[in-house]
Design a protein around this motif. Structure first.
Motif, PDB file in Angstrom:
ATOM      1  N   THR A  24       0.839  -1.186   0.000  1.00  0.00           N
ATOM      2  CA  THR A  24       0.000   0.000   0.000  1.00  0.00           C
ATOM      3  C   THR A  24       0.880   1.244   0.000  1.00  0.00           C
ATOM      4  N   ILE A  25       0.298   2.332  -0.498  1.00  0.00           N
ATOM      5  CA  ILE A  25       1.024   3.600  -0.508  1.00  0.00           C
ATOM      6  C   ILE A  25       1.358   4.016   0.918  1.00  0.00           C
ATOM      7  N   GLN A  26       0.416   3.826   1.839  1.00  0.00           N
ATOM      8  CA  GLN A  26       0.653   4.205   3.228  1.00  0.00           C
ATOM      9  C   GLN A  26       1.861   3.469   3.795  1.00  0.00           C
ATOM     10  N   ASP A  27       1.926   2.147   3.555  1.00  0.00           N
ATOM     11  CA  ASP A  27       3.058   1.370   4.069  1.00  0.00           C
ATOM     12  C   ASP A  27       4.359   1.795   3.402  1.00  0.00           C
ATOM     13  N   ALA A  28       4.285   2.036   2.088  1.00  0.00           N
ATOM     14  CA  ALA A  28       5.494   2.421   1.352  1.00  0.00           C
ATOM     15  C   ALA A  28       6.067   3.727   1.892  1.00  0.00           C
ATOM     16  N   LEU A  29       5.188   4.692   2.162  1.00  0.00           N
ATOM     17  CA  LEU A  29       5.663   5.997   2.641  1.00  0.00           C
ATOM     18  C   LEU A  29       6.118   5.950   4.093  1.00  0.00           C
ATOM     19  N   SER A  30       5.664   4.948   4.841  1.00  0.00           N
ATOM     20  CA  SER A  30       6.069   4.864   6.246  1.00  0.00           C
ATOM     21  C   SER A  30       7.291   3.981   6.448  1.00  0.00           C
ATOM     22  N   THR A  31       7.652   3.191   5.425  1.00  0.00           N
ATOM     23  CA  THR A  31       8.753   2.245   5.628  1.00  0.00           C
ATOM     24  C   THR A  31       9.867   2.337   4.596  1.00  0.00           C
ATOM     25  N   THR A  32       9.533   2.611   3.351  1.00  0.00           N
ATOM     26  CA  THR A  32      10.499   2.403   2.277  1.00  0.00           C
ATOM     27  C   THR A  32      10.828   3.650   1.480  1.00  0.00           C
ATOM     28  N   TYR A  33       9.867   4.523   1.303  1.00  0.00           N
ATOM     29  CA  TYR A  33      10.015   5.678   0.423  1.00  0.00           C
ATOM     30  C   TYR A  33       9.669   6.972   1.152  1.00  0.00           C
ATOM     31  N   THR A  34      10.149   8.083   0.589  1.00  0.00           N
ATOM     32  CA  THR A  34       9.509   9.374   0.805  1.00  0.00           C
ATOM     33  C   THR A  34       8.730   9.677  -0.471  1.00  0.00           C
ATOM     34  N   ALA A  35       7.815  10.641  -0.382  1.00  0.00           N
ATOM     35  CA  ALA A  35       7.047  10.996  -1.579  1.00  0.00           C
ATOM     36  C   ALA A  35       7.981  11.458  -2.687  1.00  0.00           C
ATOM     37  N   ARG A  36       9.055  12.160  -2.317  1.00  0.00           N
ATOM     38  CA  ARG A  36       9.977  12.669  -3.336  1.00  0.00           C
ATOM     39  C   ARG A  36      10.730  11.537  -4.017  1.00  0.00           C
ATOM     40  N   ASN A  37      11.320  10.602  -3.241  1.00  0.00           N
ATOM     41  CA  ASN A  37      12.109   9.598  -3.959  1.00  0.00           C
ATOM     42  C   ASN A  37      11.250   8.567  -4.663  1.00  0.00           C
ATOM     43  N   MET A  38       9.972   8.400  -4.248  1.00  0.00           N
ATOM     44  CA  MET A  38       9.074   7.556  -5.038  1.00  0.00           C
ATOM     45  C   MET A  38       8.814   8.206  -6.391  1.00  0.00           C
ATOM     46  N   ARG A  39       8.582   9.516  -6.367  1.00  0.00           N
ATOM     47  CA  ARG A  39       8.335  10.234  -7.619  1.00  0.00           C
ATOM     48  C   ARG A  39       9.573  10.199  -8.507  1.00  0.00           C
ATOM     49  N   ILE A  40      10.755  10.314  -7.912  1.00  0.00           N
ATOM     50  CA  ILE A  40      11.991  10.258  -8.702  1.00  0.00           C
ATOM     51  C   ILE A  40      12.120   8.902  -9.384  1.00  0.00           C
ATOM     52  N   VAL A  41      11.788   7.830  -8.663  1.00  0.00           N
ATOM     53  CA  VAL A  41      11.823   6.489  -9.268  1.00  0.00           C
ATOM     54  C   VAL A  41      10.927   6.443 -10.502  1.00  0.00           C
ATOM     55  N   PHE A  42       9.711   6.995 -10.394  1.00  0.00           N
ATOM     56  CA  PHE A  42       8.790   6.976 -11.531  1.00  0.00           C
ATOM     57  C   PHE A  42       9.293   7.880 -12.661  1.00  0.00           C
TER      58      PHE A  42
END
Length: 796
Positions: A406-424
């Motif tokens: 889930t996005i919630q889990d990803a942002l709390s454990t693995t990503y920040t919103a910025r580096n998720m966007r950079i990946v995309f």
């Protein structure tokens, strides 16, 4: 200027010119989520990529975009109701098992091939790896080329099957099997639900819609200009269907209404314009219809799809000319999008999995509704943008997907919103994206490089006392930064070219990275003082572009600041200035008090303690209307840094005790007082320390890592010391023995000479000459060691 081009699913092949219907304006409809559960990373990829293109059109190319999104609701309520039933564990297992088999049959044909044992939770992993192991390892279904959308979608299905198989093996009931249960229950629609009160379907979806909106806010996705919901449009949907019937492109059968594909094509229209090769794919047709694919009484052809479906007991319903029923899945979008955007729109977008049958059916029914005899085929959508699938690289990763699905889990454990966007941003929006460790590392390095550049530029400008009010004139002479300015102008052209090429964000990211690296080389060139005006111009342009791409949640158009906003600074910006700078003022007060407590007599220290007035400087900034927290904090930080710089300057003339106290305080100021509030001091030879704003968590982590390394070095050093002491002790214990006695305790020998060397073995035979030579060498070594012992310990 080159035209903007875009990959248009209606015209397969290279990008085509993008020409909106109205100059300077873009009408855009996006398929929203089906809000039956928390959004996952696949949703994030779709909506973040959509948001990136939307931002580029608005803030780089200057279009006014009217963006409409449609929120739907299906399935999840059925699962909630299923969980409320008094099932025994065996009945739950049987339901999950049937769903598991059905999901495999619908989505993973190699697991359900004829002539093989039926797949179950015990043989699943072996069967999965045998059938799809090459894809899980990074290969393709065909064995050629690079993985794309088909492979990404396959991995999504395998991930769902992995979770369901584990749930079956562990006996964990519904938990973990939701993704295979949802379509299975959708196909069954248990007929035991009283749906006269439709809130049983809407309450949960409203909560899920709120969760989706919260996720989009957390990902810095711009809100839509309009949101529509199916439950608000049922009368319009009924009228839309009636018009299609009137035009001869639909027929009623047993209380349901179906779209007549044959009549549509006979009138000169084209069906399945997006995916003509899938036109007769029954599996996709049924997947697109969901529960509507069951009970098909009265359909003329299998490909005809439902515009209105007679409701069975347990299904939601609304009144209509054909009886109680509910809208078909596809008709919802056509009605609401047309209501908001009219009979034509520029862009329609969604995930690639929606191309057929959902988007193709939308096109057909909308063009049927607006069809005018003799005037040719109606164009409802000019450009279809389909976002590629997302997958996680490697089969091993799928076992842990549940941890950050889930996005919630990803942002709390693995990503920040910025580096998720950079990946995309590192992948093209219309290609399948496989997140690999290398891709994550590449994205992290990109972010770190840009982040450090911003930090260093702001520190350099603050050190020079510049206001950073913006660069007005860059007519520089050779040797004063002109080359960097030329590189900036080239970067502007290259980035624009990349974005005009179907929003080529990987190319744009490379342009930014190349320019930043060149600026870093120029800034760190010790052969000449860098031109800060040129560096500031680069930093401000990069700031603008990362703002356009949505990489700074704290920024607003026209993105004319300098550097992206840290989360702490963004939060502090909403506070009263005195409250916002309180941590910095408190740190300065503590440092000043501790310096005073040293009772140093040096005049330079006393002058700073008396004359520095950061409170007054702050008051002037506040009165001027300044609200940038970093600028407001600078008087306090500069005063603290100057005190520390002066402590370091006088340390060489101090008495030992005072010197130790000054050095200890100097280190504490740098490593704790300022680090804990997100400020880094970089010491410079013959210059004031550079003041940098860095997230406190990052500085504290670096401090802890450094402390751990020092502790590890100290531990290794202590272990080495103990090993040396042990070896030394063993050496002198051995040295204590006289060479006369070293062999006499050995049972292998029975006679020795006057020096203690063995002459006869225990069996009475002579010691072999080869052995005598070896024994002599050992004896001589012991003799030398024993003599050292006698001298060292005074026994000689």
């Amino acid at each position: 200027m080159a035209p903007i081009t875009v990959h248009n699913s209606l015209k397969p092949g290279p990008p085509v010119p993008f020409v909106p219907r109205a100059e300077g304006k873009v009408s855009w409809y996006a398929c929203g989520p089906t809000t039956y559960d928390l959004s996952h990373l696949g949703h994030a990829r779709n909506y973040v990529s959509t948001d990136i293109i939307r931002r580029i059109l608005m803030h780089h190319f200057g279009f006014k975009v009217n963006f409409v999104i449609i929120i739907k609701a299906r399935r999840k309520r059925l699962l909630e109701l299923e969980k409320e039933k008094p099932y025994t564990p065996d009945q739950i297992r049987d339901l999950v098992f049937k769903a598991f088999r059905a999901y495999a049959g619908s989505n993973l044909p190699l697991l359900a091939a004829e002539g093989q044992p039926a797949v179950d939770e015990h043989n699943y992993l072996e069967r999965r790896d045998a059938a799809y192991g090459a894809v899980l390892a990074g290969g393709t279904l065909s064995g050629e080329g690079k993985p794309g959308d088909a492979e990404a979608k396959l991995k999504m299905h395998l991930s769902n099957m992995d979770s369901a198989a584990k749930a079956l093996r562990d006996g964990s009931g519904f938990d973990g099997a939701e993704e295979v249960l949802l379509p299975f229950l959708d196909s069954l629609y248990k007929e035991t639900i009283d749906t006269s009160d439709q809130t049983i379907f809407t309450d949960l979806t409203q909560a899920m819609e709120k969760a989706f909106n919260d996720d989009m806010t957390a990902l810095n996705v711009l809100p839509p200009d309009a949101v529509t919901r199916v439950t608000e449009y049922v009368p319009q949907i009924v009228a839309f269907v009636e018009q299609i019937i009137t035009k001869g492109f639909a027929y009623e059968a047993n209380g349901s209404v179906y779209f007549d594909i044959a009549a549509f094509e006979k009138a000169g229209n084209t069906y399945a314009r997006l995916r003509p090769e899938s036109k007769n794919d029954k599996a996709l047709q049924e997947e697109g219809e969901g529960s509507l694919s069951k009970s098909l009484e009265g359909k003329k052809r299998s490909g005809d799809f439902a515009l209105w479906k007679k409701s069975k007991p347990g299904e939601p319903y609304w009144p209509s000319p054909w009886g109680a029923g509910r809208p078909g899945w596809h008709i919802e979008c056509s009605v609401m999008a047309s209501d908001k955007l009219g009979e034509q729109m520029d862009i329609h977008s969604g995930g690639i999995d929606l191309a057929f049958p959902h988007h193709d059916n939308e096109l057909a029914q909308s063009e049927a509704y607006f069809h005018q005899c003799g005037k040719g085929e109606h164009t409802w959508v000019n450009y279809f943008l389909h976002m590629g699938h997302l997958s996680i690289a490697g089969s091993k990763m799928s076992k842990s997907l549940k941890n950050f699905q889930t996005i919630q889990d990803a942002l709390s454990t693995t990503y920040t919103a910025r580096n998720m966007r950079i990946v995309f941003l590192m992948g093209r929006w219309n290609d399948g994206v496989e997140i690999s460790p290398d891709m994550r590392k590449q994205a992290d390095n990109w972010e770190s490089t840009v982040d450090n550049f911003f930090t260093n530029i702001k520190a350099k400008l603050a050190e020079a006392g510049l206001t950073t009010a913006g660069v007005k004139d860059l007519s520089l002479e050779e040797g004063t930064g002109k080359r960097l300015v030329d590189e900036l102008e080239q970067a502007k052209q290259d980035l624009d070219a990349a974005l005009r090429n179907s929003f080529d964000t990987p190319g744009a990211m490379q342009v930014i990275l190349r320019l930043v690296r060149n600026a870093n080389i120029y800034m760190n060139d010790k052969s000449a003082e860098p031109n800060l005006q040129a560096l500031e111009a680069v930093a401000r342009w990069v700031t603008k572009i990362v703002g356009i791409l949505g990489l700074d949640a704290g920024a607003q158009p026209p993105y004319d600041g300098l550097g992206w906003t840290s989360a702490g600074a963004a939060a502090a910006a909403n506070l009263d200035p005195k409250t916002a700078v309180q941590p910095y003022a408190a740190a300065h007060a503590k440092i000043k008090g501790d310096v005073q407590a040293l009772n140093l007599a040096e005049s330079s220290i006393q002058t700073l303690l008396v004359q520095q007035n950061p409170e007054g400087e702050f008051a002037e900034l506040e009165q001027s209307g300044e609200r940038d927290v970093e600028k407001l904090a600078m008087p306090f930080l500069r005063a603290a840094s100057r005190l520390r710089d002066e402590l370091r300057a006088i340390v060489s003339i101090l008495e030992p005790n005072a010197k130790e106290a000054v050095l200890s305080l100097s280190d504490r100021i740098r490593d704790y007082d300022l680090t804990d509030i997100g400020v880094q001091l970089d010491d410079q030879a013959d210059k004031p320390s550079l003041i940098k704003f860095v997230p406190a968590a990052k500085l504290i982590a670096a401090r802890e890592e450094k402390a751990a390394l020092l502790a590890e070095k100290a531990r290794q050093k202590e272990e080495a010391r103990k090993a040396r002491e042990k070896a030394e002790a063993e050496k002198w214990t051995k040295a204590k023995m006289s060479p006369l006695d070293m062999f006499k305790g050995d049972a292998k020998y029975q006679e020795w000479d006057a020096e203690g060397l063995p002459t006869k073995l225990v069996d009475g035979s002579e010691v072999p000459k080869s052995q005598v030579k070896k024994l002599r060498k050992e004896w001589e070594r012991q003799k030398k060691l024993h003599e050292e012992y006698l001298i060292k310990f005074g026994k000689a």
